[in-house]
Write an enzyme that holds these catalytic residues in place. Sequence first.
Site, PDB file in Angstrom:
ATOM      1  N   ASP A 189       0.810  -1.228   0.000  1.00  0.00           N
ATOM      2  CA  ASP A 189       0.000   0.000   0.000  1.00  0.00           C
ATOM      3  C   ASP A 189       0.839   1.272   0.000  1.00  0.00           C
ATOM      4  O   ASP A 189       0.430   2.297   0.539  1.00  0.00           O
ATOM      5  CB  ASP A 189      -0.968   0.014   1.208  1.00  0.00           C
ATOM      6  CG  ASP A 189      -1.872  -1.196   1.216  1.00  0.00           C
ATOM      7  OD1 ASP A 189      -2.250  -1.652   0.121  1.00  0.00           O
ATOM      8  OD2 ASP A 189      -2.179  -1.698   2.308  1.00  0.00           O
TER       9      ASP A 189
ATOM     10  N   LYS B   4       1.989   1.981  -5.161  1.00  0.00           N
ATOM     11  CA  LYS B   4       2.552   1.364  -6.377  1.00  0.00           C
ATOM     12  C   LYS B   4       1.641   1.585  -7.583  1.00  0.00           C
ATOM     13  O   LYS B   4       2.117   1.848  -8.685  1.00  0.00           O
ATOM     14  CB  LYS B   4       2.761  -0.153  -6.162  1.00  0.00           C
ATOM     15  CG  LYS B   4       3.716  -0.479  -5.034  1.00  0.00           C
ATOM     16  CD  LYS B   4       3.778  -1.978  -4.772  1.00  0.00           C
ATOM     17  CE  LYS B   4       2.497  -2.565  -4.264  1.00  0.00           C
ATOM     18  NZ  LYS B   4       2.089  -2.141  -2.914  1.00  0.00           N
TER      19      LYS B   4
ATOM     20  N   GLY C 105      -4.483  -4.400  -3.771  1.00  0.00           N
ATOM     21  CA  GLY C 105      -5.481  -3.370  -4.082  1.00  0.00           C
ATOM     22  C   GLY C 105      -4.722  -2.122  -4.483  1.00  0.00           C
ATOM     23  O   GLY C 105      -4.075  -1.509  -3.645  1.00  0.00           O
ATOM     24  N   HIS C 106      -4.746  -1.803  -5.766  1.00  0.00           N
ATOM     25  CA  HIS C 106      -3.978  -0.671  -6.275  1.00  0.00           C
ATOM     26  C   HIS C 106      -4.943   0.416  -6.726  1.00  0.00           C
ATOM     27  O   HIS C 106      -5.725   0.215  -7.654  1.00  0.00           O
ATOM     28  CB  HIS C 106      -3.065  -1.120  -7.422  1.00  0.00           C
ATOM     29  CG  HIS C 106      -2.016  -2.103  -6.984  1.00  0.00           C
ATOM     30  ND1 HIS C 106      -1.076  -2.627  -7.826  1.00  0.00           N
ATOM     31  CD2 HIS C 106      -1.756  -2.649  -5.771  1.00  0.00           C
ATOM     32  CE1 HIS C 106      -0.286  -3.445  -7.143  1.00  0.00           C
ATOM     33  NE2 HIS C 106      -0.694  -3.481  -5.900  1.00  0.00           N
TER      34      HIS C 106
ATOM     35  N   GLN D 178       2.026  -6.132  -3.120  1.00  0.00           N
ATOM     36  CA  GLN D 178       2.500  -6.226  -1.728  1.00  0.00           C
ATOM     37  C   GLN D 178       3.792  -5.391  -1.577  1.00  0.00           C
ATOM     38  O   GLN D 178       3.938  -4.378  -2.228  1.00  0.00           O
ATOM     39  CB  GLN D 178       2.708  -7.678  -1.294  1.00  0.00           C
ATOM     40  CG  GLN D 178       1.407  -8.470  -1.143  1.00  0.00           C
ATOM     41  CD  GLN D 178       0.812  -8.968  -2.435  1.00  0.00           C
ATOM     42  OE1 GLN D 178       1.452  -9.653  -3.204  1.00  0.00           O
ATOM     43  NE2 GLN D 178      -0.440  -8.640  -2.697  1.00  0.00           N
TER      44      GLN D 178
ATOM     45  N   THR E 232      -9.748  -5.097   1.683  1.00  0.00           N
ATOM     46  CA  THR E 232     -10.604  -5.612   2.767  1.00  0.00           C
ATOM     47  C   THR E 232     -11.271  -4.497   3.569  1.00  0.00           C
ATOM     48  O   THR E 232     -12.115  -4.777   4.410  1.00  0.00           O
ATOM     49  CB  THR E 232      -9.771  -6.471   3.749  1.00  0.00           C
ATOM     50  OG1 THR E 232      -8.715  -5.652   4.260  1.00  0.00           O
ATOM     51  CG2 THR E 232      -9.182  -7.686   3.064  1.00  0.00           C
TER      52      THR E 232
ATOM     53  N   LYS F 197       3.196  10.069  -0.594  1.00  0.00           N
ATOM     54  CA  LYS F 197       2.279  10.570   0.440  1.00  0.00           C
ATOM     55  C   LYS F 197       2.948  11.535   1.413  1.00  0.00           C
ATOM     56  O   LYS F 197       2.611  11.574   2.596  1.00  0.00           O
ATOM     57  CB  LYS F 197       1.615   9.393   1.186  1.00  0.00           C
ATOM     58  CG  LYS F 197       0.806   8.489   0.246  1.00  0.00           C
ATOM     59  CD  LYS F 197      -0.018   7.453   0.958  1.00  0.00           C
ATOM     60  CE  LYS F 197      -1.375   7.953   1.371  1.00  0.00           C
ATOM     61  NZ  LYS F 197      -2.368   6.883   1.631  1.00  0.00           N
TER      62      LYS F 197
HETATM   63  P1  GDP Z   1      -0.672   0.268  -3.588  1.00  0.00           P
HETATM   64  O1  GDP Z   1      -1.289  -0.991  -3.090  1.00  0.00           O
HETATM   65  O2  GDP Z   1       0.796   0.342  -3.313  1.00  0.00           O
HETATM   66  O3  GDP Z   1      -0.988   0.564  -5.033  1.00  0.00           O
HETATM   67  O4  GDP Z   1      -1.320   1.454  -2.724  1.00  0.00           O
HETATM   68  P2  GDP Z   1      -2.898   1.614  -2.378  1.00  0.00           P
HETATM   69  O5  GDP Z   1      -3.610   2.053  -3.586  1.00  0.00           O
HETATM   70  O6  GDP Z   1      -3.412   0.429  -1.657  1.00  0.00           O
HETATM   71  O7  GDP Z   1      -2.810   2.760  -1.286  1.00  0.00           O
HETATM   72  C1  GDP Z   1      -2.274   4.017  -1.573  1.00  0.00           C
HETATM   73  C2  GDP Z   1      -3.358   5.082  -1.356  1.00  0.00           C
HETATM   74  O8  GDP Z   1      -2.760   6.365  -1.281  1.00  0.00           O
HETATM   75  C3  GDP Z   1      -4.366   5.159  -2.504  1.00  0.00           C
HETATM   76  O9  GDP Z   1      -5.607   5.535  -2.002  1.00  0.00           O
HETATM   77  C4  GDP Z   1      -3.779   6.271  -3.399  1.00  0.00           C
HETATM   78  O10 GDP Z   1      -4.779   6.937  -4.171  1.00  0.00           O
HETATM   79  C5  GDP Z   1      -3.214   7.192  -2.355  1.00  0.00           C
HETATM   80  N1  GDP Z   1      -2.024   7.970  -2.752  1.00  0.00           N
HETATM   81  C6  GDP Z   1      -1.016   7.616  -3.602  1.00  0.00           C
HETATM   82  N2  GDP Z   1      -0.059   8.559  -3.611  1.00  0.00           N
HETATM   83  C7  GDP Z   1      -0.463   9.509  -2.752  1.00  0.00           C
HETATM   84  C8  GDP Z   1       0.135  10.741  -2.303  1.00  0.00           C
HETATM   85  O11 GDP Z   1       1.235  11.113  -2.671  1.00  0.00           O
HETATM   86  N3  GDP Z   1      -0.593  11.455  -1.390  1.00  0.00           N
HETATM   87  C9  GDP Z   1      -1.808  11.054  -0.918  1.00  0.00           C
HETATM   88  N4  GDP Z   1      -2.420  11.836  -0.028  1.00  0.00           N
HETATM   89  N5  GDP Z   1      -2.375   9.917  -1.329  1.00  0.00           N
HETATM   90  C10 GDP Z   1      -1.711   9.149  -2.215  1.00  0.00           C
HETATM   91  P1  IMO Z   2      -0.876  -4.245  -2.195  1.00  0.00           P
HETATM   92  O1  IMO Z   2      -0.419  -4.797  -3.509  1.00  0.00           O
HETATM   93  C1  IMO Z   2      -0.953  -4.658   2.161  1.00  0.00           C
HETATM   94  C2  IMO Z   2      -1.044  -8.741   3.752  1.00  0.00           C
HETATM   95  C3  IMO Z   2      -2.327  -9.183   4.458  1.00  0.00           C
HETATM   96  C4  IMO Z   2      -1.736 -10.149   5.475  1.00  0.00           C
HETATM   97  C5  IMO Z   2      -0.597 -10.819   4.698  1.00  0.00           C
HETATM   98  C6  IMO Z   2      -0.971 -12.174   4.110  1.00  0.00           C
HETATM   99  O2  IMO Z   2      -2.156  -3.522  -2.269  1.00  0.00           O
HETATM  100  O3  IMO Z   2       0.215  -3.458  -1.549  1.00  0.00           O
HETATM  101  P2  IMO Z   2      -2.485 -12.920   2.055  1.00  0.00           P
HETATM  102  O4  IMO Z   2      -3.937 -12.711   1.797  1.00  0.00           O
HETATM  103  O5  IMO Z   2      -1.586 -12.358   1.014  1.00  0.00           O
HETATM  104  O6  IMO Z   2      -2.138 -14.339   2.388  1.00  0.00           O
HETATM  105  O7  IMO Z   2      -2.202 -12.098   3.414  1.00  0.00           O
HETATM  106  O8  IMO Z   2      -0.268  -9.922   3.650  1.00  0.00           O
HETATM  107  N1  IMO Z   2      -1.257  -8.226   2.374  1.00  0.00           N
HETATM  108  C7  IMO Z   2      -1.179  -6.932   2.052  1.00  0.00           C
HETATM  109  N2  IMO Z   2      -1.002  -5.837   2.817  1.00  0.00           N
HETATM  110  N3  IMO Z   2      -1.056  -4.526   0.824  1.00  0.00           N
HETATM  111  C8  IMO Z   2      -1.215  -5.625   0.041  1.00  0.00           C
HETATM  112  O9  IMO Z   2      -1.180  -5.557  -1.312  1.00  0.00           O
HETATM  113  C9  IMO Z   2      -1.317  -6.887   0.649  1.00  0.00           C
HETATM  114  N4  IMO Z   2      -1.507  -8.151   0.182  1.00  0.00           N
HETATM  115  C10 IMO Z   2      -1.445  -8.956   1.249  1.00  0.00           C
HETATM  116  O10 IMO Z   2      -2.972  -8.096   5.073  1.00  0.00           O
HETATM  117  O11 IMO Z   2      -1.156  -9.435   6.544  1.00  0.00           O
HETATM  118 MG    MG Z   3      -2.837  -1.629  -1.838  1.00  0.00          MG
END
Ligand code: GDP
Ligand code: IMO
Ligand code: MG
Length: 434
Positions: A13, A16, A40-41, A224, A301, A331
């Site tokens: 998270d 990416k 979840g991207h 991840q 989730t 961020k």
């Molecule tokens: P990923 O799993 O690495 O793709 O990241 P996620 O999408 O799960 O979580 C990143 C969250 O931060 C998302 O809601 C993005 O829209 C948001 N985000 C990404 N870059 C920035 C930033 O520079 N600032 C802020 N405030 N939010 C950001």
């Molecule tokens: P992105 O790509 C954050 C965590 C789960 C749990 C552990 C194992 O969005 O960054 P799993 O279901 O993979 O067997 O769970 O890994 N986890 C993540 N945490 N971002 C993710 O993906 C994750 N994918 C799995 O919360 O702790």
């Molecule tokens: Mg994510």
Amino acid sequence: MATLAIIGAQWGDEGKGKITDYLAEGADAVVRFQGGNNAGHTIVVGDEVFKLHLLPSGILRKGKLAVIGNGVVIDVNELIKEMDTLKAAGRSLDGLRISDRAHIIMAYHKKLDGAEEKYRGDRPVGTTGRGIGPSYQDKVARIGFRMGDILDPDAVERVAKVTVPYKKDLLGMFGAEPCQCTLDGVRERFASWGKALGEHVCDTSVLVNDILDGGGKVLFEGAQGAMLDVDHGTYPFVTSSSTVGGGICSGSGVAPNRIGKVIGCLKAYTTRVGEGPFVSEIHGPEGLELQRRGGEFGTTTGRGRRCGWLDLVVAEHSQRLCGFTSWALMKLDVLNDYETVRVCVAYDIDGEEVTHFPSSISKLERAEPIYVDLPGWEGWDDSEAVAAEGYKALPKNLRAYVKFIEKRTGIPADIVSIGPKRSETIDRRGDWWS
Ligand code: GDP
Ligand code: IMO
Ligand code: MG
């Protein structure tokens, strides 16, 4: 070098998806190489917000190939749903290619994911419940279904004859909800998946290598983060795939000498979803305040993410494993208006100062963070306007924070992100494909 990779440097998270979407503009293909719909991207394009779980983030850019590599595990029904959502939003899926070697997450994998968590009692992993672990277990045990099987009834027959009775017995042993799978049911399901997805399935290793041979540009999108890697992460509180640099090669069928720049996606603070050690975690109301400011709730989730300060022991560990050549520092805006920002630079474990991330969970649980405190900075009103002005427009203390990270890690922060939109990205490098 005509490849670029993006890998999460923490526990996922980091942002990416945003950076993949940003850099996909210059790529011919975007490739996912591990994980599944545990990812979840989130990508913000104008007024639209997309939450992708299986589809590579390049799918949002017209004319690009979006490749799901062999190292990914695929919940086919969820993939079809995600494709339908994108189609309904007017996006084309013509560029989607799926590896015939990628393994399939079956309904029994999800049941087993829940059953295994129950067995872990008061020390669950806190999985996403998507069947990721049990599906990778079957891959290694050589009893899994693969995407190529949706076009190969003989293969379905061969695997199903062994796997279906085995899974029934296993679920029975766990006392879990019984498996409704029948041989006929599996045959029918695979045939219908073949009709729905068959045209997208191919040998993606050949495809990606051909693109590179022809002078094309390939962007690899990690899921991840390095600290969730099955070998190098906080085992057993990890996912079940190789999330580090080496995972790119095995998960996409591209040789190590073809991997060029590797961007470490590093959030300006730290978050973690699920259980497991987290040395720089901020407990209590201050942690919840950072969670609120950062909107730190899981894309997959909806769980609240645990929050803490930036941890450079973690960064050192992941950069060694992934060979980062740049940081995408994400961020930073979320840290606006703190009087002081803290950076963990080492751990105190039983009175000893430790700078290499230990493998022992009990040591990590005893570790106390050693912080360097830096002065905070005042926020701004319009991140797009600030980003448009460039890096120098950012507050002096924010730039000092970035400099501190660059100096301690020896890696340049070539991308600085101050908001979720494409236009809230400061690209200090630009020539990514040269
Ligand atoms: P990923 O799993 O690495 O793709 O990241 P996620 O999408 O799960 O979580 C990143 C969250 O931060 C998302 O809601 C993005 O829209 C948001 N985000 C990404 N870059 C920035 C930033 O520079 N600032 C802020 N405030 N939010 C950001
Ligand atoms: P992105 O790509 C954050 C965590 C789960 C749990 C552990 C194992 O969005 O960054 P799993 O279901 O993979 O067997 O769970 O890994 N986890 C993540 N945490 N971002 C993710 O993906 C994750 N994918 C799995 O919360 O702790
Ligand atoms: Mg994510």
